[in-house]
Design a protein around this motif. Sequence first.
Motif, mmCIF file in Angstrom:
data_model
loop_
_atom_site.group_PDB
_atom_site.id
_atom_site.type_symbol
_atom_site.label_atom_id
_atom_site.label_comp_id
_atom_site.label_asym_id
_atom_site.label_seq_id
_atom_site.Cartn_x
_atom_site.Cartn_y
_atom_site.Cartn_z
ATOM 1 N N SER A 13 -14.535 43.896 32.993
ATOM 2 C CA SER A 13 -13.820 44.625 32.030
ATOM 3 C C SER A 13 -13.053 43.437 31.315
ATOM 4 C CB SER A 13 -12.830 45.677 32.409
ATOM 5 O OG SER A 13 -13.557 46.865 32.797
ATOM 6 N N ALA A 14 -12.502 42.435 32.145
ATOM 7 C CA ALA A 14 -12.006 41.268 31.943
ATOM 8 C C ALA A 14 -12.680 40.071 31.447
ATOM 9 C CB ALA A 14 -10.742 40.632 33.080
ATOM 10 N N GLY A 15 -13.731 39.797 32.196
ATOM 11 C CA GLY A 15 -14.573 38.558 31.959
ATOM 12 C C GLY A 15 -15.474 38.683 30.658
ATOM 13 N N CYS A 16 -15.873 39.989 30.228
ATOM 14 C CA CYS A 16 -16.425 40.139 29.019
ATOM 15 C C CYS A 16 -15.635 39.795 27.751
ATOM 16 C CB CYS A 16 -17.045 41.489 28.849
ATOM 17 S SG CYS A 16 -18.322 42.024 29.983
ATOM 18 N N VAL A 17 -14.292 40.346 27.941
ATOM 19 C CA VAL A 17 -13.420 39.796 26.830
ATOM 20 C C VAL A 17 -13.234 38.350 26.785
ATOM 21 C CG1 VAL A 17 -11.069 40.239 26.175
ATOM 22 C CG2 VAL A 17 -12.368 42.030 26.935
ATOM 23 N N LEU A 18 -12.993 37.894 27.851
ATOM 24 C CA LEU A 18 -12.816 36.341 28.176
ATOM 25 C C LEU A 18 -14.108 35.615 27.410
ATOM 26 C CD1 LEU A 18 -11.354 35.935 31.702
ATOM 27 C CD2 LEU A 18 -10.136 35.209 29.575
ATOM 28 N N ALA A 19 -15.207 35.955 27.724
ATOM 29 C CA ALA A 19 -16.387 35.295 27.146
ATOM 30 C C ALA A 19 -16.215 35.145 25.491
ATOM 31 C CB ALA A 19 -17.542 35.999 27.762
ATOM 32 N N GLU A 20 -16.210 36.475 25.031
ATOM 33 C CA GLU A 20 -16.160 36.458 23.747
ATOM 34 C C GLU A 20 -14.885 35.738 23.124
ATOM 35 O OE1 GLU A 20 -15.646 37.437 19.601
ATOM 36 O OE2 GLU A 20 -13.939 37.982 21.260
ATOM 37 N N ARG A 21 -13.733 35.908 23.372
ATOM 38 C CA ARG A 21 -12.686 34.966 22.909
ATOM 39 C C ARG A 21 -12.897 33.332 23.105
ATOM 40 N NH1 ARG A 21 -11.631 36.955 19.130
ATOM 41 N NH2 ARG A 21 -9.982 35.945 18.901
ATOM 42 N N LEU A 22 -13.255 33.082 24.310
ATOM 43 C CA LEU A 22 -13.289 31.775 24.426
ATOM 44 C C LEU A 22 -14.270 30.982 23.682
ATOM 45 C CD1 LEU A 22 -12.561 31.421 28.470
ATOM 46 C CD2 LEU A 22 -11.004 31.027 26.387
ATOM 47 N N SER A 23 -15.474 31.736 23.270
ATOM 48 C CA SER A 23 -16.668 31.038 22.741
ATOM 49 C C SER A 23 -16.596 31.150 21.138
ATOM 50 C CB SER A 23 -17.833 31.813 23.262
ATOM 51 O OG SER A 23 -17.944 33.422 22.968
ATOM 52 N N PRO A 79 -15.215 53.226 44.665
ATOM 53 C CA PRO A 79 -16.516 52.517 43.780
ATOM 54 C C PRO A 79 -15.844 51.569 43.102
ATOM 55 C CG PRO A 79 -15.385 54.653 42.971
ATOM 56 C CD PRO A 79 -14.835 54.318 44.302
ATOM 57 N N ARG A 80 -16.803 50.457 42.875
ATOM 58 C CA ARG A 80 -16.398 49.554 41.898
ATOM 59 C C ARG A 80 -17.667 48.877 41.372
ATOM 60 N NH1 ARG A 80 -11.541 48.509 40.359
ATOM 61 N NH2 ARG A 80 -11.858 50.853 40.341
ATOM 62 N N GLY A 81 -17.615 48.525 40.096
ATOM 63 C CA GLY A 81 -18.581 47.978 39.391
ATOM 64 C C GLY A 81 -19.554 46.903 39.780
ATOM 65 N N LYS A 82 -20.704 47.009 40.012
ATOM 66 C CA LYS A 82 -21.670 46.023 40.390
ATOM 67 C C LYS A 82 -22.694 45.755 38.986
ATOM 68 C CE LYS A 82 -24.672 46.313 43.834
ATOM 69 N NZ LYS A 82 -25.370 46.370 44.868
ATOM 70 N N VAL A 83 -22.358 45.465 38.104
ATOM 71 C CA VAL A 83 -22.913 45.547 36.959
ATOM 72 C C VAL A 83 -22.261 44.862 35.674
ATOM 73 C CG1 VAL A 83 -22.066 47.727 36.245
ATOM 74 C CG2 VAL A 83 -24.593 47.041 35.434
ATOM 75 N N VAL A 84 -22.930 44.387 34.894
ATOM 76 C CA VAL A 84 -22.336 43.798 33.453
ATOM 77 C C VAL A 84 -21.591 44.923 32.923
ATOM 78 C CG1 VAL A 84 -22.710 42.963 31.158
ATOM 79 C CG2 VAL A 84 -23.878 41.935 33.231
ATOM 80 N N GLY A 85 -20.323 44.518 32.726
ATOM 81 C CA GLY A 85 -19.234 45.747 32.053
ATOM 82 C C GLY A 85 -18.422 45.842 33.476
ATOM 83 N N GLY A 86 -18.891 45.674 34.503
ATOM 84 C CA GLY A 86 -17.890 46.094 35.749
ATOM 85 C C GLY A 86 -17.613 47.405 35.990
ATOM 86 N N SER A 87 -16.394 47.754 36.442
ATOM 87 C CA SER A 87 -16.064 49.007 36.756
ATOM 88 C C SER A 87 -15.722 49.828 35.581
ATOM 89 C CB SER A 87 -14.680 49.074 37.645
ATOM 90 O OG SER A 87 -14.820 48.520 38.834
ATOM 91 N N GLY A 88 -15.620 49.136 34.298
ATOM 92 C CA GLY A 88 -15.595 49.927 33.131
ATOM 93 C C GLY A 88 -16.853 50.441 32.303
ATOM 94 N N ALA A 89 -17.889 50.161 33.244
ATOM 95 C CA ALA A 89 -19.305 50.496 32.871
ATOM 96 C C ALA A 89 -19.599 51.726 33.825
ATOM 97 C CB ALA A 89 -20.339 49.669 33.275
ATOM 98 N N ILE A 90 -18.782 52.253 34.857
ATOM 99 C CA ILE A 90 -18.915 53.221 35.592
ATOM 100 C C ILE A 90 -18.048 54.244 35.829
ATOM 101 C CG2 ILE A 90 -20.940 52.243 37.038
ATOM 102 C CD1 ILE A 90 -18.878 51.897 39.378
#
Length: 536
Positions: A13-23, A79-90
């Motif tokens: 949930s955090a890493g995807c936001v960071l990737a968009e904003r930093l790039s 449960p914790r997300g093990k997927v792109v999107g993290g726990s926000g995906a599940i």
Amino acid sequence: MEDFDYIIVGAGSAGCVLAERLSVSGRHKVLVLEAGGRGWSPWIALPLGYGKTFFDPGVNWKYQTEPEDALAGRSGYWPRGKVVGGSGAINALVYARGLPQDFEDWAAAGADGWGWETARQTYEALETRLGPGGTRQGRGPLHVQDVSDQVHSVNRHFFAAADELALPRTEDINGNACEGAGVYVINTSRGRRMHSARAFLKPALKRPNVTLMTGAIAERIVFEGRRATAVQVLRGGRRLTLRAGREIILSAGAVTSPQLLQLSGIGPAELLKSRGIAPLLDAPHVGGNLQDHLGINYYFRATEPTLNNMLRPLTGKLRAALQYALTRRGPLALSVNQCGGYFRSSPELARPDQQLYFNPVTYTTAPNGKRTVVQPDPFPGFIIGFQPARPSSRGRIDISTADPLAPPRIRPNSLASDGDRAQVVAGGRLCQKIINTKALNRLVETAMGPDLRDMDDDQILADFRERCGTVFHPVGTCRMGQDAQASVVSPRLKVHGVQGLRVADASVFPNLTSGNTNAPTMMLAHRAAELILEDA
């Protein structure tokens, strides 16, 4: 292997936001590391697919806590997300900003610059809010949908019960008047889950300066002196060292970010030595300050049809699937948590102390521990449940060995304070008042399991100890603050005592917000990117 300006550990949930904003400027090369896969499962996109991913090891780390005497010796399932999107995906999709006072508490705890006004402005930059009639408010990449026109009709009894008790009602739990009974908004768009991978990472990956590496397990941070310079990664049986010219940002979540710091030599020195790790920095608060919401559900057979009647029969499933395919609406497009809200268990309180859920469905857990909301009980039923909003107990997460693949020790230290136990009783009493209203009493045919309607205080607490579970909101294990002796990262999210390393995820929350934590995690990451770019 090429070098990058920024390496983000965790595409959640955090890493995807960071990737968009930093790039977005195109000036910085960004690498995103994710231990899980890309997340192509249709159950991730389908909102009610939450029931399918809940136990799926392909997308879920399926952690277990250590047994807790306070919870009748039980071990909790995390449960914790093990997927792109993290726990926000599940997760169950509820989008709750939190109460304004939550963020004022952050600032008061030493997180300067993280008060409500900053949080509010950041949320508004994130969001596009979709109304039932197709209205749109805001221009952010994350779509947040008002589904009040789609929830099941049996929810009207919950609102009638709130009115009978003169409890407040709200049109928007994320608005200015957020206290009271309301319909939960969810992060969906056109009936599909709108998690951070879809909203932020997908457009970011169209840029040539963004790289996503899946199946990449971060083993440790590499330091030159006290400066973080690289990440050691295990991928496909090969060990890689990936260099960051500017910064490394841990966004691996409240479980894995402290674990990775400890594996890298930043943590309680004696613990690290006992695991065969040479301490780089004695940081006893890494892994501490663990907070989580504990909740409980009360199950009732109903006197009128609920979602059970729609989704249990094969014909009902087919009708729901057809409705979803044609319109992207209906029960498959919704969260299992349809209604609820923030409430004060006593009118004398200065702020809400409980979050409630009302679900027009029941799904009995099978002996093998599995459950799925797409296979509900074969009779009408509903659930009312609660979670004390701001627990005061604090636990720890620590490495169990020096092996990065070994799950960490999770010790929540649940119900350790008198205040937390009192809040359990208060929440149970509030739900008891609601279920005993005329409005809801006529919906009850009988209780399924423990009957809340006539429990006393001791019975409420004893039942909670026996049956409660996490609401999947762990935070705080790398808390931010001004004082390096009492926190892990600064208010700018830099790890105290080293250079080139930040943490930006739910682990840095000084205090648990009063509601669901996915929204504030994305808000924090958006603000974190601003701070990183300012410092660049």
